[in-house]
Design a protein around this motif. Sequence first.
Motif, PDB file in Angstrom:
ATOM      1  N   ILE A   1      -5.818 -40.465 -20.522  1.00 28.54           N
ATOM      2  CA  ILE A   1      -7.220 -40.192 -20.222  1.00 28.54           C
ATOM      3  C   ILE A   1      -8.050 -41.135 -21.088  1.00 28.54           C
ATOM      4  N   PHE A   2      -8.792 -42.013 -20.449  1.00 26.22           N
ATOM      5  CA  PHE A   2      -9.618 -42.972 -21.182  1.00 26.22           C
ATOM      6  C   PHE A   2     -11.045 -42.441 -21.283  1.00 26.22           C
ATOM      7  N   LEU A   3     -11.628 -42.544 -22.473  1.00 28.05           N
ATOM      8  CA  LEU A   3     -12.965 -42.017 -22.734  1.00 28.05           C
ATOM      9  C   LEU A   3     -13.954 -43.146 -23.013  1.00 28.05           C
ATOM     10  N   GLN A   4     -15.116 -43.049 -22.381  1.00 31.32           N
ATOM     11  CA  GLN A   4     -16.210 -43.948 -22.709  1.00 31.32           C
ATOM     12  C   GLN A   4     -16.893 -43.472 -23.992  1.00 31.32           C
ATOM     13  N   MET A   5     -17.752 -44.315 -24.530  1.00 32.75           N
ATOM     14  CA  MET A   5     -18.391 -44.020 -25.809  1.00 32.75           C
ATOM     15  C   MET A   5     -19.384 -42.858 -25.684  1.00 32.75           C
ATOM     16  N   VAL A   6     -19.713 -42.254 -26.823  1.00 28.49           N
ATOM     17  CA  VAL A   6     -20.679 -41.168 -26.886  1.00 28.49           C
ATOM     18  C   VAL A   6     -21.591 -41.414 -28.073  1.00 28.49           C
ATOM     19  N   ARG A   7     -22.844 -41.022 -27.924  1.00 25.89           N
ATOM     20  CA  ARG A   7     -23.786 -41.099 -29.045  1.00 25.89           C
ATOM     21  C   ARG A   7     -24.709 -39.889 -28.995  1.00 25.89           C
ATOM     22  N   ALA A   8     -25.139 -39.447 -30.165  1.00 27.56           N
ATOM     23  CA  ALA A   8     -26.108 -38.361 -30.256  1.00 27.56           C
ATOM     24  C   ALA A   8     -27.505 -38.952 -30.168  1.00 27.56           C
ATOM     25  N   VAL A   9     -28.364 -38.363 -29.300  1.00 30.12           N
ATOM     26  CA  VAL A   9     -29.699 -38.917 -29.082  1.00 30.12           C
ATOM     27  C   VAL A   9     -30.752 -37.822 -29.128  1.00 30.12           C
ATOM     28  N   ARG A  10     -31.991 -38.245 -29.348  1.00 35.38           N
ATOM     29  CA  ARG A  10     -33.171 -37.379 -29.226  1.00 35.38           C
ATOM     30  C   ARG A  10     -34.250 -38.167 -28.487  1.00 35.38           C
ATOM     31  N   TRP A  11     -35.106 -37.450 -27.784  1.00 37.34           N
ATOM     32  CA  TRP A  11     -36.191 -38.098 -27.063  1.00 37.34           C
ATOM     33  C   TRP A  11     -37.299 -38.476 -28.035  1.00 37.34           C
ATOM     34  N   ASN A  12     -37.699 -39.746 -28.002  1.00 32.56           N
ATOM     35  CA  ASN A  12     -38.776 -40.253 -28.848  1.00 32.56           C
ATOM     36  C   ASN A  12     -40.039 -40.367 -27.991  1.00 32.56           C
ATOM     37  N   GLU A  13     -40.985 -39.469 -28.227  1.00 31.43           N
ATOM     38  CA  GLU A  13     -42.201 -39.458 -27.417  1.00 31.43           C
ATOM     39  C   GLU A  13     -42.962 -40.771 -27.534  1.00 31.43           C
ATOM     40  N   GLY A  14     -43.021 -41.314 -28.758  1.00 32.54           N
ATOM     41  CA  GLY A  14     -43.754 -42.559 -28.969  1.00 32.54           C
ATOM     42  C   GLY A  14     -43.183 -43.720 -28.175  1.00 32.54           C
ATOM     43  N   LEU A  15     -41.859 -43.801 -28.165  1.00 36.53           N
ATOM     44  CA  LEU A  15     -41.204 -44.899 -27.450  1.00 36.53           C
ATOM     45  C   LEU A  15     -41.017 -44.601 -25.965  1.00 36.53           C
ATOM     46  N   GLY A  16     -41.050 -43.306 -25.624  1.00 34.89           N
ATOM     47  CA  GLY A  16     -40.819 -42.927 -24.237  1.00 34.89           C
ATOM     48  C   GLY A  16     -39.380 -43.139 -23.800  1.00 34.89           C
ATOM     49  N   GLU A  17     -38.445 -42.955 -24.737  1.00 29.32           N
ATOM     50  CA  GLU A  17     -37.036 -43.151 -24.420  1.00 29.32           C
ATOM     51  C   GLU A  17     -36.174 -42.403 -25.440  1.00 29.32           C
ATOM     52  N   PHE A  18     -34.895 -42.255 -25.089  1.00 33.25           N
ATOM     53  CA  PHE A  18     -33.955 -41.661 -26.035  1.00 33.25           C
ATOM     54  C   PHE A  18     -33.584 -42.674 -27.103  1.00 33.25           C
ATOM     55  N   GLU A  19     -33.369 -42.188 -28.323  1.00 26.45           N
ATOM     56  CA  GLU A  19     -32.890 -43.050 -29.394  1.00 26.45           C
ATOM     57  C   GLU A  19     -31.803 -42.322 -30.169  1.00 26.45           C
ATOM     58  N   ALA A  20     -30.933 -43.093 -30.784  1.00 21.54           N
ATOM     59  CA  ALA A  20     -29.820 -42.516 -31.538  1.00 21.54           C
ATOM     60  C   ALA A  20     -30.352 -41.691 -32.704  1.00 21.54           C
ATOM     61  N   VAL A  21     -29.683 -40.564 -32.942  1.00 18.86           N
ATOM     62  CA  VAL A  21     -30.081 -39.664 -34.018  1.00 18.86           C
ATOM     63  C   VAL A  21     -29.704 -40.256 -35.360  1.00 18.86           C
ATOM     64  N   LYS A  22     -30.617 -40.202 -36.316  1.00 21.48           N
ATOM     65  CA  LYS A  22     -30.323 -40.619 -37.684  1.00 21.48           C
ATOM     66  C   LYS A  22     -29.708 -39.426 -38.408  1.00 21.48           C
ATOM     67  N   GLN A  23     -28.466 -39.557 -38.777  1.00 22.83           N
ATOM     68  CA  GLN A  23     -27.751 -38.441 -39.385  1.00 22.83           C
ATOM     69  C   GLN A  23     -27.566 -38.664 -40.884  1.00 22.83           C
TER      70      GLN A  23
END
Length: 574
Positions: free
Chosen positions: A380-402
């Motif tokens: 079973i091959f898996l594609q990448m995953v990232r944690a994101v949150r919606w950035n209202e200012g940018l109007g797009e999802f961005e990676a979560v700073k952990q």
Amino acid sequence: MEQLNKTLEAAIESALRTAQHDGDLPQFEIPRIPVSPPKRAGQGDWAYPAMGLARLARKSPLDIARLIVDRLPMLDFAGKTEVAPPGFINCTIADDYLRKQIDAILAAGQSFFRLDIGAGKRAQVEFVSANPSGPITIGHSRNAVVGDAMARLLEAAGYAVQREYYYNNAGNQMIILGKSLQLRTLQELGEDAPLPADHYQGEYLVDIARDLVAERGESLRGENWRFFKDAAEQVMFRWIKRSLAAINIQHDAFFNETSLFESEQIWSVLDAMRENGHVYQAAHWEGADADEIADVRAKGYEPAVWFRSSSFGDEKDRVMVKSDGVPTYTLPDIAYHADKLRRGFDIAVNVLGTDHFSQAAVVEYGIRALGMEPAPIEVIFLQMVRAVRWNEGLGEFEAVKQSKRAGEFDTLDDLVAMTSADAVRYHMLARSPNSQLDFDVDQVVKQSNENPVYYIQNAYVRCAGIFREAAERGICDTDADLSLLGESELRFVRKALEIGNVIEQAVRHYEPQKIAFFAQELAGVFHPIYDEVRVLHSEVPAETAKARLRFYRAAKAIFRYLLDLMGMSAPERM
């Protein structure tokens, strides 16, 4: 669990053989034509297309369908079986049969849903398999969830399953880890010991160093990097196991790559491949063109040991042992999978990132070169995953700073802390492995029907709430008259009986996400019924209330089973 489509398929085959014996159909090998749900509502629960037999039987599909229906054996689940143009056999599940399944589910518990596809067979799922050089990352989290769900589904299909973790604690990464901890320890002891940029930067090594100094003090100055590598490995594995346990995952076996060297299995594998004519020694691979040969000579490369993988379809041959005598990772990979096959697994599932695609193919070539059959090995091959949150200012999802504790890592621990173990389990599972996954940390914690974790678990919670209130009122469902149940309740049972087919498809095609999709679908059937079919309302007659309570007891058991298949909790309250 009886799979009704399989039972109907067997009955149709029996009817066809009877028709051949009677002389109403010519002799021909009966092909398997699957019974499946019809495309339109009102056409029954299962449909068989006799059109696929017209050429073999030299009759019209309608005539073939009528011959079959006339000879069908008695089926306890079939309420109505009829022929429909242009040649379908449509079968409807009897209401009485559906009602009986409620008590059958409650009597058998989780064993009701167990299949016998894998009865007497052994399966292994190898997953996570990260070297103990750091915490479990978000990428490894998806691997962990998919692997464990696949193992659970194989168990549900009747296989005896082993969960294995494969790792290497002797590579260059581990050397650097040991040296990194050594430097962090010297810093804790007051020395000026700068950490090079290519070393591990995570603050978790500072914590480990502090604990070591508290335990051993000044005596640590005399230890070499090997001591610190071993110390870091022990702590890392405790961390890894703790992180996995937090999302309800445990492995049965941990296989260390170094054991293949200690047992000399890698050299035995190499000798066997050489004896079979698939290994040679040269400075360049046999298919090298003039430019490649000139480049090798210019660089003064010494002869290496090559695997003639191109003869199996590879784009070029692969180095197995470098000119300095050190094996590449290809040789132990082949040796490890040969070891798996010798252990006698009927199925050996590997869960890997897509960056391992080429290497997985080379391993298969290596198994063939050993004269072994690679068929049990599935990937079973898996594609990448990232944690994101919606950035209202940018109007797009961005990676979560952990957190910075793990250096470059985005960790499973951080993801669980931001959401929940159940949210991680469901959302890592509920996408095709072939799809990249953006894990929306805000969406997955919402307590609304937009969030499938809440939507599915709330079906269980609603059932639990009914039973708390029923207990307070002294109402029980003993000797319930299930004939009082209506079409709405039976519609849910009809849908729930698809669980066996979903498990089978998930296992046969190595698609564990199917169970997550189904759980959401079943919750979608349940919630409108809950709003419509009351139990404890003053206008509901006592006997009807008992029957409905019995229905909700079965629904609760079904959702408990599905949540367990996905490795999720079944909360009594939310």
